[in-house]
Design a protein around this motif. Structure first.
Motif, PDB file in Angstrom:
ATOM      1  N   ALA A  46       2.620 -14.716  19.559  1.00 60.53           N
ATOM      2  CA  ALA A  46       1.393 -15.499  19.383  1.00 60.53           C
ATOM      3  C   ALA A  46       0.211 -14.616  18.988  1.00 60.53           C
ATOM      4  CB  ALA A  46       1.071 -16.259  20.663  1.00 60.53           C
ATOM      5  N   GLN A  47       0.170 -13.397  19.469  1.00 63.50           N
ATOM      6  CA  GLN A  47      -0.923 -12.481  19.132  1.00 63.50           C
ATOM      7  C   GLN A  47      -0.898 -12.085  17.664  1.00 63.50           C
ATOM      8  OE1 GLN A  47      -0.316  -9.256  21.850  1.00 63.50           O
ATOM      9  NE2 GLN A  47      -1.292 -10.312  23.554  1.00 63.50           N
ATOM     10  N   HIS A  48       0.243 -12.217  17.009  1.00 63.80           N
ATOM     11  CA  HIS A  48       0.362 -11.820  15.609  1.00 63.80           C
ATOM     12  C   HIS A  48       0.162 -12.971  14.630  1.00 63.80           C
ATOM     13  CE1 HIS A  48       2.026  -8.216  17.441  1.00 63.80           C
ATOM     14  NE2 HIS A  48       1.714  -7.615  16.315  1.00 63.80           N
ATOM     15  N   ALA A  49      -0.044 -14.169  15.129  1.00 61.05           N
ATOM     16  CA  ALA A  49      -0.333 -15.307  14.256  1.00 61.05           C
ATOM     17  C   ALA A  49      -1.812 -15.235  13.881  1.00 61.05           C
ATOM     18  CB  ALA A  49      -0.009 -16.618  14.960  1.00 61.05           C
ATOM     19  N   ARG A  50      -2.096 -15.061  12.616  1.00 57.17           N
ATOM     20  CA  ARG A  50      -3.464 -14.832  12.152  1.00 57.17           C
ATOM     21  C   ARG A  50      -4.434 -15.916  12.607  1.00 57.17           C
ATOM     22  NH1 ARG A  50      -4.335 -13.300   6.098  1.00 57.17           N
ATOM     23  NH2 ARG A  50      -3.506 -11.392   6.950  1.00 57.17           N
ATOM     24  N   TYR A  51      -4.037 -17.150  12.519  1.00 54.17           N
ATOM     25  CA  TYR A  51      -4.930 -18.256  12.867  1.00 54.17           C
ATOM     26  C   TYR A  51      -4.522 -18.938  14.165  1.00 54.17           C
ATOM     27  CZ  TYR A  51      -6.362 -17.434   8.097  1.00 54.17           C
ATOM     28  OH  TYR A  51      -6.802 -16.843   6.942  1.00 54.17           O
ATOM     29  N   GLY A  52      -3.702 -18.284  14.956  1.00 57.82           N
ATOM     30  CA  GLY A  52      -3.300 -18.829  16.244  1.00 57.82           C
ATOM     31  C   GLY A  52      -2.035 -19.660  16.172  1.00 57.82           C
ATOM     32  N   ASP A  53      -1.564 -20.013  17.351  1.00 56.60           N
ATOM     33  CA  ASP A  53      -0.320 -20.774  17.465  1.00 56.60           C
ATOM     34  C   ASP A  53      -0.409 -22.146  16.816  1.00 56.60           C
ATOM     35  OD1 ASP A  53       1.002 -18.804  18.790  1.00 56.60           O
ATOM     36  OD2 ASP A  53       0.625 -19.608  20.789  1.00 56.60           O
ATOM     37  N   ILE A  54      -1.555 -22.783  16.950  1.00 59.34           N
ATOM     38  CA  ILE A  54      -1.698 -24.144  16.438  1.00 59.34           C
ATOM     39  C   ILE A  54      -1.495 -24.183  14.928  1.00 59.34           C
ATOM     40  CG2 ILE A  54      -3.328 -26.067  16.174  1.00 59.34           C
ATOM     41  CD1 ILE A  54      -4.350 -25.356  18.998  1.00 59.34           C
ATOM     42  N   ALA A  55      -1.955 -23.153  14.241  1.00 55.64           N
ATOM     43  CA  ALA A  55      -1.763 -23.083  12.787  1.00 55.64           C
ATOM     44  C   ALA A  55      -0.292 -22.947  12.419  1.00 55.64           C
ATOM     45  CB  ALA A  55      -2.561 -21.917  12.210  1.00 55.64           C
ATOM     46  N   MET A  56       0.524 -22.436  13.327  1.00 52.10           N
ATOM     47  CA  MET A  56       1.963 -22.340  13.076  1.00 52.10           C
ATOM     48  C   MET A  56       2.677 -23.634  13.474  1.00 52.10           C
ATOM     49  SD  MET A  56       2.401 -19.429  11.719  1.00 52.10           S
ATOM     50  CE  MET A  56       4.160 -19.283  11.758  1.00 52.10           C
ATOM     51  N   LEU A  57       2.118 -24.362  14.428  1.00 53.54           N
ATOM     52  CA  LEU A  57       2.755 -25.588  14.911  1.00 53.54           C
ATOM     53  C   LEU A  57       2.559 -26.764  13.956  1.00 53.54           C
ATOM     54  CD1 LEU A  57       1.795 -25.292  18.681  1.00 53.54           C
ATOM     55  CD2 LEU A  57       4.055 -24.939  17.666  1.00 53.54           C
ATOM     56  N   ILE A  58       1.421 -26.832  13.302  1.00 49.59           N
ATOM     57  CA  ILE A  58       1.138 -27.967  12.409  1.00 49.59           C
ATOM     58  C   ILE A  58       2.141 -28.052  11.255  1.00 49.59           C
ATOM     59  CG2 ILE A  58      -0.583 -28.923  10.814  1.00 49.59           C
ATOM     60  CD1 ILE A  58      -2.694 -28.092  12.922  1.00 49.59           C
ATOM     61  N   PRO A  59       2.458 -26.955  10.553  1.00 57.45           N
ATOM     62  CA  PRO A  59       3.506 -27.071   9.523  1.00 57.45           C
ATOM     63  C   PRO A  59       4.858 -27.491  10.102  1.00 57.45           C
ATOM     64  CG  PRO A  59       2.289 -25.036   9.231  1.00 57.45           C
ATOM     65  CD  PRO A  59       1.838 -25.625  10.531  1.00 57.45           C
ATOM     66  N   GLY A  60       5.177 -27.029  11.318  1.00 55.07           N
ATOM     67  CA  GLY A  60       6.424 -27.437  11.963  1.00 55.07           C
ATOM     68  C   GLY A  60       6.457 -28.932  12.215  1.00 55.07           C
ATOM     69  N   ILE A  61       5.333 -29.469  12.657  1.00 56.89           N
ATOM     70  CA  ILE A  61       5.238 -30.921  12.875  1.00 56.89           C
ATOM     71  C   ILE A  61       5.427 -31.655  11.559  1.00 56.89           C
ATOM     72  CG2 ILE A  61       3.605 -32.777  13.447  1.00 56.89           C
ATOM     73  CD1 ILE A  61       2.519 -30.898  15.662  1.00 56.89           C
ATOM     74  N   MET A  62       4.788 -31.160  10.509  1.00 57.39           N
ATOM     75  CA  MET A  62       4.898 -31.817   9.200  1.00 57.39           C
ATOM     76  C   MET A  62       6.343 -31.794   8.690  1.00 57.39           C
ATOM     77  SD  MET A  62       1.228 -30.526   7.602  1.00 57.39           S
ATOM     78  CE  MET A  62       1.937 -30.146   6.074  1.00 57.39           C
ATOM     79  N   VAL A  63       7.027 -30.673   8.834  1.00 54.17           N
ATOM     80  CA  VAL A  63       8.406 -30.556   8.348  1.00 54.17           C
ATOM     81  C   VAL A  63       9.337 -31.469   9.137  1.00 54.17           C
ATOM     82  CG1 VAL A  63      10.387 -28.989   8.187  1.00 54.17           C
ATOM     83  CG2 VAL A  63       8.153 -28.248   7.366  1.00 54.17           C
ATOM     84  N   PHE A  64       9.261 -31.402  10.470  1.00 54.18           N
ATOM     85  CA  PHE A  64      10.140 -32.246  11.281  1.00 54.18           C
ATOM     86  C   PHE A  64       9.837 -33.727  11.075  1.00 54.18           C
ATOM     87  CE2 PHE A  64      10.964 -28.465  14.122  1.00 54.18           C
ATOM     88  CZ  PHE A  64      12.313 -28.420  13.876  1.00 54.18           C
ATOM     89  N   ALA A  65       8.557 -34.083  10.935  1.00 60.30           N
ATOM     90  CA  ALA A  65       8.191 -35.486  10.702  1.00 60.30           C
ATOM     91  C   ALA A  65       8.751 -35.967   9.363  1.00 60.30           C
ATOM     92  CB  ALA A  65       6.682 -35.659  10.750  1.00 60.30           C
ATOM     93  N   ALA A  66       8.621 -35.128   8.331  1.00 62.80           N
ATOM     94  CA  ALA A  66       9.147 -35.512   7.013  1.00 62.80           C
ATOM     95  C   ALA A  66      10.659 -35.683   7.064  1.00 62.80           C
ATOM     96  CB  ALA A  66       8.760 -34.460   5.970  1.00 62.80           C
ATOM     97  N   LEU A  67      11.355 -34.750   7.718  1.00 63.72           N
ATOM     98  CA  LEU A  67      12.812 -34.849   7.815  1.00 63.72           C
ATOM     99  C   LEU A  67      13.232 -36.088   8.604  1.00 63.72           C
ATOM    100  CD1 LEU A  67      13.766 -31.108   8.442  1.00 63.72           C
ATOM    101  CD2 LEU A  67      14.123 -32.434   6.350  1.00 63.72           C
ATOM    102  N   ALA A  68      12.541 -36.362   9.709  1.00 60.73           N
ATOM    103  CA  ALA A  68      12.881 -37.533  10.523  1.00 60.73           C
ATOM    104  C   ALA A  68      12.625 -38.824   9.763  1.00 60.73           C
ATOM    105  CB  ALA A  68      12.086 -37.507  11.834  1.00 60.73           C
TER     106      ALA A  68
END
Length: 177
Positions: A46-68
Protein backbone atom coordinates in the motif's frame (compact mmCIF):
# COMPACT_ATOMS: atom_id res chain seq x y z
CA UNK A 1 -17.63 -31.77 -22.56
CA UNK A 2 -20.81 -29.75 -23.14
CA UNK A 3 -21.68 -30.07 -19.44
CA UNK A 4 -18.27 -28.62 -18.47
CA UNK A 5 -18.81 -25.67 -20.82
CA UNK A 6 -22.28 -25.01 -19.45
CA UNK A 7 -21.06 -25.19 -15.85
CA UNK A 8 -18.14 -22.85 -16.61
CA UNK A 9 -20.51 -20.41 -18.34
CA UNK A 10 -22.79 -20.37 -15.28
CA UNK A 11 -19.94 -20.06 -12.77
CA UNK A 12 -18.22 -17.15 -14.55
CA UNK A 13 -20.70 -14.39 -13.53
CA UNK A 14 -20.84 -15.78 -9.98
CA UNK A 15 -17.06 -15.72 -9.58
CA UNK A 16 -16.93 -12.24 -11.20
CA UNK A 17 -19.54 -10.97 -8.78
CA UNK A 18 -17.63 -12.53 -5.87
CA UNK A 19 -14.49 -10.65 -6.96
CA UNK A 20 -16.54 -7.45 -7.22
CA UNK A 21 -17.93 -7.95 -3.71
CA UNK A 22 -14.47 -8.57 -2.22
CA UNK A 23 -13.02 -5.43 -3.81
CA UNK A 24 -16.02 -3.31 -2.76
CA UNK A 25 -15.69 -4.59 0.83
CA UNK A 26 -12.00 -3.64 0.77
CA UNK A 27 -12.87 -0.19 -0.61
CA UNK A 28 -15.32 0.48 2.22
CA UNK A 29 -12.88 -0.83 4.80
CA UNK A 30 -10.17 1.46 3.35
CA UNK A 31 -12.55 4.42 3.66
CA UNK A 32 -12.87 3.62 7.38
CA UNK A 33 -9.11 3.21 7.87
CA UNK A 34 -8.89 -0.58 8.00
CA UNK A 35 -8.33 -3.44 5.57
CA UNK A 36 -9.35 -6.99 4.75
CA UNK A 37 -5.66 -7.85 4.49
CA UNK A 38 -4.09 -8.58 7.89
CA UNK A 39 -0.46 -9.02 6.82
CA UNK A 40 2.45 -6.60 6.94
CA UNK A 41 2.99 -7.25 3.23
CA UNK A 42 -0.31 -5.51 2.51
CA UNK A 43 0.88 -2.37 4.31
CA UNK A 44 4.19 -2.42 2.46
CA UNK A 45 2.46 -2.78 -0.91
CA UNK A 46 0.00 0.00 0.00
CA UNK A 47 2.89 2.39 0.68
CA UNK A 48 4.06 1.97 -2.92
CA UNK A 49 0.73 2.86 -4.54
CA UNK A 50 1.29 6.40 -5.81
CA UNK A 51 -2.28 7.57 -5.25
CA UNK A 52 -3.17 5.20 -2.43
CA UNK A 53 -5.08 1.96 -2.18
CA UNK A 54 -8.37 3.45 -3.31
CA UNK A 55 -6.87 4.38 -6.68
CA UNK A 56 -5.96 0.70 -7.13
CA UNK A 57 -9.36 -0.57 -5.97
CA UNK A 58 -11.50 1.51 -8.35
CA UNK A 59 -10.12 -0.11 -11.54
CA UNK A 60 -10.62 -3.52 -9.89
CA UNK A 61 -14.25 -2.67 -9.21
CA UNK A 62 -14.70 -1.52 -12.80
CA UNK A 63 -13.15 -4.71 -14.24
CA UNK A 64 -15.09 -7.11 -12.02
CA UNK A 65 -18.34 -5.17 -12.58
CA UNK A 66 -17.85 -5.26 -16.35
CA UNK A 67 -17.08 -8.99 -16.31
CA UNK A 68 -20.08 -9.75 -14.07
CA UNK A 69 -22.51 -7.62 -16.09
CA UNK A 70 -21.37 -8.72 -19.54
CA UNK A 71 -21.25 -12.41 -18.66
CA UNK A 72 -24.60 -12.11 -16.89
CA UNK A 73 -26.16 -10.52 -19.98
CA UNK A 74 -24.69 -13.28 -22.15
CA UNK A 75 -26.10 -15.93 -19.84
CA UNK A 76 -29.59 -14.40 -19.61
CA UNK A 77 -29.85 -13.50 -23.28
CA UNK A 78 -28.34 -16.84 -24.35
CA UNK A 79 -26.14 -15.06 -26.85
CA UNK A 80 -22.45 -14.76 -27.51
CA UNK A 81 -22.32 -11.16 -28.70
CA UNK A 82 -20.39 -9.94 -25.67
CA UNK A 83 -17.80 -12.75 -25.58
CA UNK A 84 -15.20 -10.67 -27.42
CA UNK A 85 -15.43 -7.85 -24.84
CA UNK A 86 -15.30 -10.29 -21.93
CA UNK A 87 -12.18 -11.96 -23.36
CA UNK A 88 -10.41 -8.63 -23.98
CA UNK A 89 -11.16 -7.34 -20.47
CA UNK A 90 -10.11 -10.61 -18.84
CA UNK A 91 -6.93 -10.91 -20.93
CA UNK A 92 -5.94 -7.33 -20.03
CA UNK A 93 -6.66 -7.96 -16.34
CA UNK A 94 -4.54 -11.12 -16.23
CA UNK A 95 -1.72 -9.32 -18.06
CA UNK A 96 -1.92 -6.37 -15.63
CA UNK A 97 -1.63 -8.82 -12.75
CA UNK A 98 1.76 -9.78 -14.21
CA UNK A 99 2.96 -6.27 -13.40
CA UNK A 100 1.39 -6.18 -9.94
CA UNK A 101 2.56 -9.65 -8.89
CA UNK A 102 5.99 -9.04 -10.43
CA UNK A 103 6.41 -5.78 -8.54
CA UNK A 104 5.58 -7.48 -5.27
CA UNK A 105 7.77 -10.52 -5.91
CA UNK A 106 10.85 -8.94 -7.45
CA UNK A 107 10.88 -5.37 -6.17
CA UNK A 108 9.20 -5.41 -2.76
CA UNK A 109 10.06 -9.01 -1.85
CA UNK A 110 6.79 -9.28 0.03
CA UNK A 111 3.22 -10.06 -0.90
CA UNK A 112 -0.21 -8.71 -0.15
CA UNK A 113 -2.77 -11.39 0.68
CA UNK A 114 -5.63 -9.30 -0.71
CA UNK A 115 -3.74 -8.70 -3.99
CA UNK A 116 -2.98 -12.40 -4.36
CA UNK A 117 -6.65 -13.21 -3.70
CA UNK A 118 -7.67 -10.87 -6.52
CA UNK A 119 -5.04 -12.49 -8.74
CA UNK A 120 -6.39 -15.96 -7.86
CA UNK A 121 -9.90 -14.85 -8.83
CA UNK A 122 -8.63 -13.65 -12.21
CA UNK A 123 -6.83 -16.97 -12.71
CA UNK A 124 -10.02 -18.84 -11.86
CA UNK A 125 -11.99 -16.66 -14.29
CA UNK A 126 -9.38 -17.35 -16.99
CA UNK A 127 -9.63 -21.09 -16.41
CA UNK A 128 -13.43 -20.93 -16.55
CA UNK A 129 -13.24 -19.03 -19.85
CA UNK A 130 -10.84 -21.58 -21.31
CA UNK A 131 -13.08 -24.44 -20.17
CA UNK A 132 -15.95 -22.62 -21.84
CA UNK A 133 -14.02 -22.83 -25.12
CA UNK A 134 -12.45 -19.36 -25.34
CA UNK A 135 -8.85 -20.33 -26.04
CA UNK A 136 -7.83 -16.71 -26.76
CA UNK A 137 -7.72 -16.07 -22.99
CA UNK A 138 -4.55 -18.18 -22.93
CA UNK A 139 -2.82 -15.11 -24.38
CA UNK A 140 -3.51 -13.28 -21.09
CA UNK A 141 -1.61 -15.98 -19.22
CA UNK A 142 1.22 -15.82 -21.77
CA UNK A 143 1.48 -12.04 -21.35
CA UNK A 144 1.40 -12.49 -17.57
CA UNK A 145 4.39 -14.85 -17.76
CA UNK A 146 6.30 -12.50 -20.10
CA UNK A 147 5.76 -9.47 -17.84
CA UNK A 148 6.66 -11.48 -14.74
CA UNK A 149 9.80 -12.75 -16.49
CA UNK A 150 10.79 -9.25 -17.54
CA UNK A 151 10.45 -8.07 -13.95
CA UNK A 152 12.80 -10.80 -12.78
CA UNK A 153 15.35 -9.84 -15.46
CA UNK A 154 15.18 -6.05 -15.35
CA UNK A 155 14.82 -5.07 -11.72
CA UNK A 156 18.05 -5.13 -9.77
CA UNK A 157 18.20 -7.43 -6.81
CA UNK A 158 18.00 -5.57 -3.52
CA UNK A 159 21.06 -6.48 -1.50
CA UNK A 160 21.21 -5.19 2.06
CA UNK A 161 24.69 -6.65 2.60
CA UNK A 162 26.35 -4.28 0.17
CA UNK A 163 30.14 -3.95 0.19
CA UNK A 164 29.81 -0.41 -1.14
CA UNK A 165 29.98 1.13 2.37
CA UNK A 166 33.11 -0.84 3.29
CA UNK A 167 34.93 0.43 0.20
CA UNK A 168 33.77 4.04 0.54
CA UNK A 169 35.17 6.94 2.46
CA UNK A 170 32.59 8.36 4.82
CA UNK A 171 32.71 11.83 6.34
CA UNK A 172 30.59 12.70 9.35
CA UNK A 173 29.58 16.32 9.87
CA UNK A 174 28.22 17.25 13.26
CA UNK A 175 27.64 20.17 15.56
CA UNK A 176 27.52 20.38 19.35
CA UNK A 177 23.89 21.55 19.10
Amino acid sequence: MQKVRTTAKRLFPIVSFTGLAIVIIELFMQLFGTSVCPTEGCRVVAQHARYGDIAMLIPGIMVFAALALLSGFNLVLREKRLDWFINIILTAAIAAEGFLVGYQAFRLHTSCTFCLTVFAIFVLLGILRILEGHKEVVSGFAIFIVILGLFSLVLPAVNNNCDCIKNSRLTLFYNDD
